[in-house]
Design a protein around this motif. Structure first.
Motif, PDB file in Angstrom:
ATOM      1  N   TRP A  13       0.834  -1.212   0.000  1.00 20.65           N
ATOM      2  CA  TRP A  13       0.000   0.000   0.000  1.00 20.65           C
ATOM      3  C   TRP A  13       0.863   1.255   0.000  1.00 20.65           C
ATOM      4  O   TRP A  13       0.534   2.250  -0.643  1.00 20.65           O
ATOM      5  CB  TRP A  13      -0.966   0.008   1.179  1.00 20.65           C
ATOM      6  N   LEU A  14       2.004   1.196   0.694  1.00 12.83           N
ATOM      7  CA  LEU A  14       2.893   2.349   0.755  1.00 12.83           C
ATOM      8  C   LEU A  14       3.591   2.572  -0.584  1.00 12.83           C
ATOM      9  O   LEU A  14       3.736   3.703  -1.046  1.00 12.83           O
ATOM     10  CB  LEU A  14       3.919   2.151   1.876  1.00 12.83           C
ATOM     11  N   THR A  15       3.988   1.486  -1.222  1.00 13.78           N
ATOM     12  CA  THR A  15       4.605   1.578  -2.542  1.00 13.78           C
ATOM     13  C   THR A  15       3.610   2.152  -3.548  1.00 13.78           C
ATOM     14  O   THR A  15       3.960   3.023  -4.349  1.00 13.78           O
ATOM     15  CB  THR A  15       5.075   0.190  -3.009  1.00 13.78           C
ATOM     16  N   ASN A  16       2.384   1.679  -3.509  1.00 11.80           N
ATOM     17  CA  ASN A  16       1.337   2.187  -4.409  1.00 11.80           C
ATOM     18  C   ASN A  16       1.128   3.689  -4.206  1.00 11.80           C
ATOM     19  O   ASN A  16       1.044   4.446  -5.174  1.00 11.80           O
ATOM     20  CB  ASN A  16       0.030   1.423  -4.166  1.00 11.80           C
ATOM     21  N   THR A  17       1.064   4.113  -2.979  1.00 13.86           N
ATOM     22  CA  THR A  17       0.862   5.535  -2.687  1.00 13.86           C
ATOM     23  C   THR A  17       2.062   6.368  -3.130  1.00 13.86           C
ATOM     24  O   THR A  17       1.896   7.416  -3.767  1.00 13.86           O
ATOM     25  CB  THR A  17       0.609   5.733  -1.175  1.00 13.86           C
ATOM     26  N   ALA A  18       3.260   5.888  -2.833  1.00 14.27           N
ATOM     27  CA  ALA A  18       4.470   6.646  -3.170  1.00 14.27           C
ATOM     28  C   ALA A  18       4.642   6.794  -4.678  1.00 14.27           C
ATOM     29  O   ALA A  18       5.074   7.845  -5.161  1.00 14.27           O
ATOM     30  CB  ALA A  18       5.693   5.963  -2.558  1.00 14.27           C
ATOM     31  N   ILE A  19       4.303   5.773  -5.430  1.00 11.51           N
ATOM     32  CA  ILE A  19       4.436   5.854  -6.887  1.00 11.51           C
ATOM     33  C   ILE A  19       3.377   6.779  -7.479  1.00 11.51           C
ATOM     34  O   ILE A  19       3.642   7.498  -8.444  1.00 11.51           O
ATOM     35  CB  ILE A  19       4.358   4.445  -7.511  1.00 11.51           C
ATOM     36  N   ASN A  20       2.186   6.808  -6.911  1.00 10.47           N
ATOM     37  CA  ASN A  20       1.094   7.605  -7.472  1.00 10.47           C
ATOM     38  C   ASN A  20       1.159   9.084  -7.122  1.00 10.47           C
ATOM     39  O   ASN A  20       0.593   9.899  -7.846  1.00 10.47           O
ATOM     40  CB  ASN A  20      -0.247   7.018  -7.049  1.00 10.47           C
ATOM     41  N   VAL A  21       1.827   9.452  -6.050  1.00  8.92           N
ATOM     42  CA  VAL A  21       1.877  10.867  -5.654  1.00  8.92           C
ATOM     43  C   VAL A  21       2.489  11.741  -6.754  1.00  8.92           C
ATOM     44  O   VAL A  21       1.880  12.742  -7.155  1.00  8.92           O
ATOM     45  CB  VAL A  21       2.595  11.040  -4.300  1.00  8.92           C
TER      46      VAL A  21
END
Length: 87
Positions: A13-21
């Motif tokens: 979930w953190l990787t998904n958020t970091a890539i999308n920001v």
């Protein structure tokens, strides 16, 4: 060994958020907030789901059921995104 430790320590979930920001920042600048509003809601919902769902322990032993429920959840999520005309 380093690769295995690195990727197991960072939650999905953190990787998904970091890539999308940065992607959302670029899209907001190029297309405007009105264009990405629904996509932002869907991405936040995905990150929250990735945080909550892996904590359910009843699917860890049977790979077939894991794949089945994963497909159902993914299909439902994609259906909601398409029904809302998001990207």
């Amino acid at each position: 060994e380093f690769r295995r430790v690195l990727f197991r320590s960072v939650p999905l979930w953190l990787t998904n958020t970091a890539i999308n920001v940065p992607l959302f920042a670029a899209a907001a600048r190029l297309k405007g907030w009105k264009f990405i509003r629904r996509t932002l809601v869907a991405t936040v919902a995905l990150s929250v789901s990735l945080y909550v769902i892996p904590e359910i322990p009843f699917l860890m032993d049977d790979l077939f059921l894991t794949a089945l429920f994963g497909g159902i959840i993914t299909g439902a999520g994609a259906g909601i995104v398409f029904a809302c005309q998001a990207t």
